[in-house]
Design an enzyme around this catalytic site. Structure first.
Site, PDB file in Angstrom:
ATOM      1  N   THR A 194       0.861  -1.190   0.000  1.00 38.51           N
ATOM      2  CA  THR A 194       0.000   0.000   0.000  1.00 38.51           C
ATOM      3  C   THR A 194       0.894   1.235   0.000  1.00 38.51           C
ATOM      4  O   THR A 194       1.662   1.447   0.947  1.00 38.51           O
ATOM      5  CB  THR A 194      -0.904  -0.016   1.248  1.00 38.51           C
ATOM      6  OG1 THR A 194      -1.649  -1.233   1.229  1.00 38.51           O
ATOM      7  CG2 THR A 194      -1.844   1.175   1.271  1.00 38.51           C
ATOM      8  N   CYS A 229      -3.072  -2.229   9.046  1.00 46.86           N
ATOM      9  CA  CYS A 229      -3.533  -1.471   7.876  1.00 46.86           C
ATOM     10  C   CYS A 229      -4.386  -0.244   8.189  1.00 46.86           C
ATOM     11  O   CYS A 229      -4.015   0.867   7.814  1.00 46.86           O
ATOM     12  CB  CYS A 229      -4.247  -2.412   6.923  1.00 46.86           C
ATOM     13  SG  CYS A 229      -3.088  -3.578   6.193  1.00 46.86           S
TER      14      CYS A 229
HETATM   15  P1  NAD Z   1       5.032  -7.457   6.763  1.00 44.81           P
HETATM   16  O1  NAD Z   1       5.782  -6.520   7.592  1.00 44.81           O
HETATM   17  O2  NAD Z   1       4.330  -8.637   7.380  1.00 44.81           O
HETATM   18  O3  NAD Z   1       5.957  -8.030   5.609  1.00 44.81           O
HETATM   19  C1  NAD Z   1       6.882  -7.280   4.893  1.00 44.81           C
HETATM   20  C2  NAD Z   1       8.096  -8.156   4.650  1.00 44.81           C
HETATM   21  O4  NAD Z   1       8.959  -7.510   3.729  1.00 44.81           O
HETATM   22  C3  NAD Z   1       8.923  -8.407   5.909  1.00 44.81           C
HETATM   23  O5  NAD Z   1       9.040  -9.806   6.114  1.00 44.81           O
HETATM   24  C4  NAD Z   1      10.287  -7.772   5.582  1.00 44.81           C
HETATM   25  O6  NAD Z   1      11.364  -8.483   6.146  1.00 44.81           O
HETATM   26  C5  NAD Z   1      10.288  -7.845   4.078  1.00 44.81           C
HETATM   27  N1  NAD Z   1      11.187  -6.896   3.405  1.00 44.81           N
HETATM   28  C6  NAD Z   1      11.377  -5.594   3.656  1.00 44.81           C
HETATM   29  N2  NAD Z   1      12.235  -5.056   2.771  1.00 44.81           N
HETATM   30  C7  NAD Z   1      12.600  -6.053   1.933  1.00 44.81           C
HETATM   31  C8  NAD Z   1      13.447  -6.128   0.807  1.00 44.81           C
HETATM   32  N3  NAD Z   1      14.093  -5.046   0.338  1.00 44.81           N
HETATM   33  N4  NAD Z   1      13.580  -7.307   0.186  1.00 44.81           N
HETATM   34  C9  NAD Z   1      12.941  -8.403   0.637  1.00 44.81           C
HETATM   35  N5  NAD Z   1      12.115  -8.395   1.693  1.00 44.81           N
HETATM   36  C10 NAD Z   1      11.937  -7.235   2.327  1.00 44.81           C
HETATM   37  O7  NAD Z   1       3.943  -6.575   5.979  1.00 44.81           O
HETATM   38  P2  NAD Z   1       2.538  -7.024   5.389  1.00 44.81           P
HETATM   39  O8  NAD Z   1       1.503  -7.009   6.462  1.00 44.81           O
HETATM   40  O9  NAD Z   1       2.696  -8.248   4.553  1.00 44.81           O
HETATM   41  O10 NAD Z   1       2.221  -5.778   4.448  1.00 44.81           O
HETATM   42  C11 NAD Z   1       2.944  -5.581   3.246  1.00 44.81           C
HETATM   43  C12 NAD Z   1       2.264  -4.473   2.450  1.00 44.81           C
HETATM   44  O11 NAD Z   1       0.939  -4.866   2.076  1.00 44.81           O
HETATM   45  C13 NAD Z   1       2.098  -3.170   3.216  1.00 44.81           C
HETATM   46  O12 NAD Z   1       2.242  -2.098   2.340  1.00 44.81           O
HETATM   47  C14 NAD Z   1       0.669  -3.231   3.728  1.00 44.81           C
HETATM   48  O13 NAD Z   1       0.112  -1.974   3.950  1.00 44.81           O
HETATM   49  C15 NAD Z   1      -0.013  -3.942   2.574  1.00 44.81           C
HETATM   50  N6  NAD Z   1      -1.211  -4.684   2.946  1.00 44.81           N
HETATM   51  C16 NAD Z   1      -1.224  -5.416   4.078  1.00 44.81           C
HETATM   52  C17 NAD Z   1      -2.358  -6.140   4.420  1.00 44.81           C
HETATM   53  C18 NAD Z   1      -2.412  -6.939   5.700  1.00 44.81           C
HETATM   54  O14 NAD Z   1      -3.523  -7.397   6.051  1.00 44.81           O
HETATM   55  N7  NAD Z   1      -1.312  -7.172   6.387  1.00 44.81           N
HETATM   56  C19 NAD Z   1      -3.486  -6.120   3.577  1.00 44.81           C
HETATM   57  C20 NAD Z   1      -3.425  -5.372   2.412  1.00 44.81           C
HETATM   58  C21 NAD Z   1      -2.284  -4.650   2.095  1.00 44.81           C
END
Ligand code: NAD
Length: 434
Positions: free
Chosen positions: A125, A264
């Site tokens: 996002t 979120c």
């Molecule tokens: P998260 O923190 O669980 O996962 C992100 C992952 O990315 C982490 O494991 C981190 O180690 C990894 N990471 C960071 N930089 C990196 C890089 N350069 N290379 C490889 N890995 C890397 O986050 P999430 O909850 O999965 O959310 C991810 C995105 O999706 C966010 O933007 C969030 O707003 C969006 N989103 C989340 C949800 C939800 O329910 N969690 C729903 C819709 C959208």
């Protein structure tokens, strides 16, 4: 016949891991990358780093079939893929702006690694304009002859039902500047068989914030209605039901309680406000939604204090549920953490029950005893505070719970029980908006 594509996913968190596993499940060959080595080690050894129903089975099945693999180097995913999804974190900065550092690092690594043309799909996002910024950045860092196209594909899955949601999406939003790149991403997602909205990148980016902001607005609205109900003797359950029967309104997200939490809605509402401020627009509703959500947690604590004549100093309170909602182990911005901090500030001894969050919560709440046995948490406590509506809390044996408690006080922050039934059981029962 459907021909699977080669896909990379950067970021193996709630979104990346579920997305990667589900893309493999429908026939693509997927490499998932995370910079967190322990996370990748854990997944490789068959232990999922997050709790999501059905995820482990899908991951194991696709690893066994050779369609899903895990790596710590971005190059592994980029080399092997035609399309690279970016699903890294975009947390809030202190000023409400979005911390884009993970996205930018991921983009740089993609540019360094790519030796042929790639479509980069931003699933994280991100604020409006990110797609175009990403394309400019990638193209400026690209090796000669390598072309990047950036497509926006916001994610709408809900934690707790993430796998189910991925296979039953309400819609797929694809924002593309290049028709060919957009069509390719559409083809990759076609097996999910959901209605597709093709648009430009900016609209796609804003659809995600608009959707989460609207959902948060529904929650804060119904919570304010609940507060009014308490003053006029109405029942918010009935009010919400009556509202929800109107097709223009719909019944979802009208459960009054202690407000929203998680990764979120809190950060996306703050970001929406920040995005508006940046273009000199005062988004008044958004500001109120955020404030109401915070006040709702405080109101809950005030009710508990009032029941004990303002004195929590020698009281032991059992907080039922720690995760921000049921069926997930996510504690990010969970109301439980705020509520426990406030209760402790007023001198209460707090203990907690959660069926799965214990190990993660222990690090955040080092002085709070946490158990996965609800009756153990209630034993000798002065009150039960329902903070997360876990099925295990809904199905408590009320006689046993009453016997375990020192005083039969129940503060229900999620309106799990029927007030009549609770009073018939001899509880002092306080809910929200009833
Ligand atoms: P998260 O923190 O669980 O996962 C992100 C992952 O990315 C982490 O494991 C981190 O180690 C990894 N990471 C960071 N930089 C990196 C890089 N350069 N290379 C490889 N890995 C890397 O986050 P999430 O909850 O999965 O959310 C991810 C995105 O999706 C966010 O933007 C969030 O707003 C969006 N989103 C989340 C949800 C939800 O329910 N969690 C729903 C819709 C959208």
């Amino acid at each position: 016949m459907f021909e699977g594509m080669r896909i990379g996913v950067l970021g193996t968190g709630y979104v990346g891991l579920v997305t990667g596993a589900c893309l493999a499940e429908v026939g693509h060959t997927v490499v998932c990358v995370d910079r967190d080595e322990r996370k990748i080690e854990s997944i490789r050894s068959g232990v999922m780093p997050i709790y999501e129903e059905g995820l482990e089975t899908i991951v194991k099945r696709n690893v066994a079939s050779g369609r899903l693999s895990f790596a710590t180097e971005t190059a592994a995913a980029v080399d092997a893929s035609e399309i690279v999804f970016v699903a890294v974190g975009t947390p809030s900065l202190d000023n409400g702006d979005v911390d884009m550092s993970q996205v930018k690092t991921a983009l740089r690594h993609i540019a360094e690694a790519a030796r042929e043309d790639k479509i980069v799909v931003i699933k994280s996002t991100v604020p409006v304009g990110t797609g175009s910024m990403a394309e400019t950045l990638l193209r400026s860092l690209a090796r000669s002859g390598v072309r990047f196209d950036v497509v926006s594909n916001p994610e709408f899955l809900r934690e707790g039902t993430a796998v189910h949601d991925t296979f039953h999406m309400d819609r797929i939003v694809i924002g593309a500047a290049s028709e060919a790149a957009g069509a390719r991403v559409r083809a990759a997602l076609a097996p999910f068989d959901a209605p597709v909205l093709m648009t430009n990148r900016e609209s796609a980016e804003l659809i995600k914030y608009a959707s989460n902001s609207f959902l948060a607005t529904k929650i804060s609205f119904i919570n304010e209605m609940a507060n009014v109900c308490e003053k006029v003797g109405a029942d918010i359950g009935m009010v919400a039901k009556g509202m929800g029967m109107d097709k223009r309104i719909g019944p979802a997200f009208l459960n009054a309680g202690i407000g929203y939490g998680g990764f979120c809605l809190p950060k996306d509402t703050r970001a929406q406000l920040f995005i508006a401020e940046n273009v000199d627009y005062d988004f008044k509703i958004m500001r109120a939604v955020i404030e109401v959500n915070q006040l709702q947690r405080q109101r809950f604590v005030r009710k508990v204090r009032a029941a004990f004549q303002g004195d929590l100093a020698d009281k032991t309170l059992a907080v039922m549920g720690l995760s921000f909602k049921p069926n997930t182990d996510d504690l990010r911005d969970a109301p439980s953490l705020d509520i426990i901090a406030m209760l402790r500030q007023y001198g209460a001894s707090v203990r907690a029950y959660d069926p799965i969050c214990g190990p993660k919560a222990a690090a955040l709440l080092p002085d709070v005893p946490i158990t996965d046995d609800p009756y153990e948490a209630l034993e000798g406590a002065d009150a039960m505070l329902i903070v997360t509506e876990w099925a295990q809390v809904k199905s408590l044996d009320l006689d046993r719970a009453k016997e375990a408690l020192r005083r039969p006080y129940v503060f229900d922050g999620r309106n799990v029980f029927d007030p009549e039934q609770m009073r018939a059981h001899g509880f002092y029962y306080s809910a929200v908006g009833k």
